[in-house]
Design an enzyme around this catalytic site. Structure first.
Site, short mmCIF file in Angstrom:
data_model
loop_
_atom_site.label_atom_id
_atom_site.label_comp_id
_atom_site.label_asym_id
_atom_site.label_seq_id
_atom_site.Cartn_x
_atom_site.Cartn_y
_atom_site.Cartn_z
N SER A 1 0.96 -1.45 -0.13
CA SER A 1 -0.29 0.21 -0.51
C SER A 1 0.77 1.44 0.00
O SER A 1 2.33 0.89 0.40
CB SER A 1 -0.97 0.45 1.50
OG SER A 1 -1.53 1.26 1.37
N SER A 2 0.26 2.73 -0.85
CA SER A 2 1.12 3.67 -0.53
C SER A 2 0.67 4.53 -1.12
O SER A 2 -0.99 4.41 -1.33
CB SER A 2 2.29 3.22 -1.94
OG SER A 2 1.54 3.25 -3.28
#
Length: 390
Positions: A97-98
């Site tokens: 995730s980012s």
């Protein structure tokens, strides 16, 4: 001393100077939404062989804001669970995730051609930053955002609430969309998908737009923008290069193990007509994925350092192995699908057509197939039927 508001204005000015940020409403949103609120509890910075955890509480405020408003993707989760506050020293892991590079985020929102009263479905909430930018213009009731990871969804929901948006945050599989809030004027995906799910097309109003990165390799993927017609089909084009994490349900398991065992039984061996090194370039990699859906490109080396390149399709038990010799490259192929034959024909045709950029690729989506093409070239037309396994 650095402050958030000035950093937001600086970032907006920079994006505008590059021609990425053009809409006055979106500039106001970028200047208003504090990105740092969407990066709790922290981020991982890439140091080559490891990820260095950085948290707001453990970092000088000026340094933290410098990181927050750097124009780059900031990783917020590794291996599906690890966040920066859970690590005290550099760690290894795979980003899951980012907070995507604001250049990409803003460019995609611009490409949506939003109107003030549009209903939007976002697939892949992530940190919630892009959700907030759209809510700033459309209002919280007009944005539905879907995140598959419950922990990521909870953090995004809290961040959105902290900046005043009680939007429709849904935890679930975004590939299914959210029929209860349909139909939508716009659908935007902040993850990569192998192909645009027809469920998204069905949940979009005629005249509406679906915007998504398509492809399954870490590079060589394209940003598809299609408009839904009255007949339930959607048509458009690949409007540029784009790179996102794969949708969780479609995450690719890297080919590993004994590669020599996978390539032990070849059905043919010959000199190549097109150098396989082209697959390391963006557009040829995209065309390769159209020509051989399900294929993986793998780089390796022999014990004496000689370079090896492979294509594997594990589902079809097929492979192509490339070895360099004094005259160029030799390809050995095995299995029921001649992977390289399909790709090579397309790459040769692409070169003969003048090596057009990825934006030359057109796309049509129906309930039965995805069809891609470039111009009127028969070798540059690919139909992927939805009843075919890939």
């Amino acid at each position: 001393m650095t402050d958030s508001a000035s950093e937001r204005r600086r970032m907006a000015a920079m994006l505008a100077s590059k021609g990425i940020l053009t809409s006055p409403w979106l500039r106001r949103a970028v200047e208003a939404v504090p990105r740092e609120q969407f990066l709790h509890p922290g981020v991982f910075l890439d140091e080559g062989r490891a990820w260095r955890p950085v948290t707001a509480l453990g970092t000088d405020s000026d340094e933290w804001l410098k990181i927050v408003y750097s124009v780059g993707t900031l990783t917020t989760q590794l291996d599906g669970h690890l966040t920066a506050d859970q690590a005290s020293e550099p760690v290894t892991g795979v980003p899951t995730s980012s907070s995507t590079d604001p250049t990409t985020v803003v460019g995609m929102i611009e490409a949506l051609d939003l109107n003030a009263d549009d209903q939007v479905m976002e697939v892949g909430t992530g940190t919630g930053y892009s959700t907030a930018l759209m809510c700033h213009y459309l209002g919280e009731d007009n944005v539905t955002t879907i995140e598959v990871d419950p922990q990521v969804a909870a953090r995004a929901d809290a961040a959105l609430e902290s900046v005043g948006y009680s939007t429709w945050t849904v935890t679930g599989d975004g590939l299914l969309g959210q029929p209860r809030r349909a139909p939508y004027d716009r659908v935007i995906a902040t993850c990569a998908v192998r192909r645009i799910p027809y469920t998204w097309v069905r949940q979009t109003k005629p005249g509406g737009i679906v915007l998504s990165t398509v492809g399954s390799w870490p590079w060589g993927t394209g940003l598809a923008k299609v408009t839904v017609g009255d007949d339930g089909t959607a048509e458009g084009a690949i409007i540029g290069r784009s790179s996102f994490m794969q949708a969780r349900a479609q995450a690719v398991t890297p080919v590993a193990g004994d590669l020599s065992a996978r390539t032990a039984y070849a059905d043919s061996e010959r000199a190549v007509k097109v150098a396989p090194l082209l697959l390391e370039e963006w557009v040829p990699a995209f065309l390769a994925q159209l020509s051989a859906p399900g294929a993986h490109f793998v780089r390796a080396a022999t014990t004496d350092g000689a370079r090896l390149l492979y294509l594997f399709d594990p589902e079809r038990e097929s492979f192509a192995e490339f070895r360099a010799d004094s005259d160029g490259w030799i390809v050995r192929q095995g299995g029921p699908v001649a992977l390289w034959d399909n790709i090579e024909r397309a790459l040769a045709a692409w070169q003969a057509a003048g090596s057009p950029d990825i934006a030359a690729v057109q796309l049509r989506v129906t309930d039965r197939a995805h069809t891609y093409w470039i111009g009127e070239y028969p070798e540059l037309r690919w139909e992927h039927r939805l009843d075919a396994a890939y």
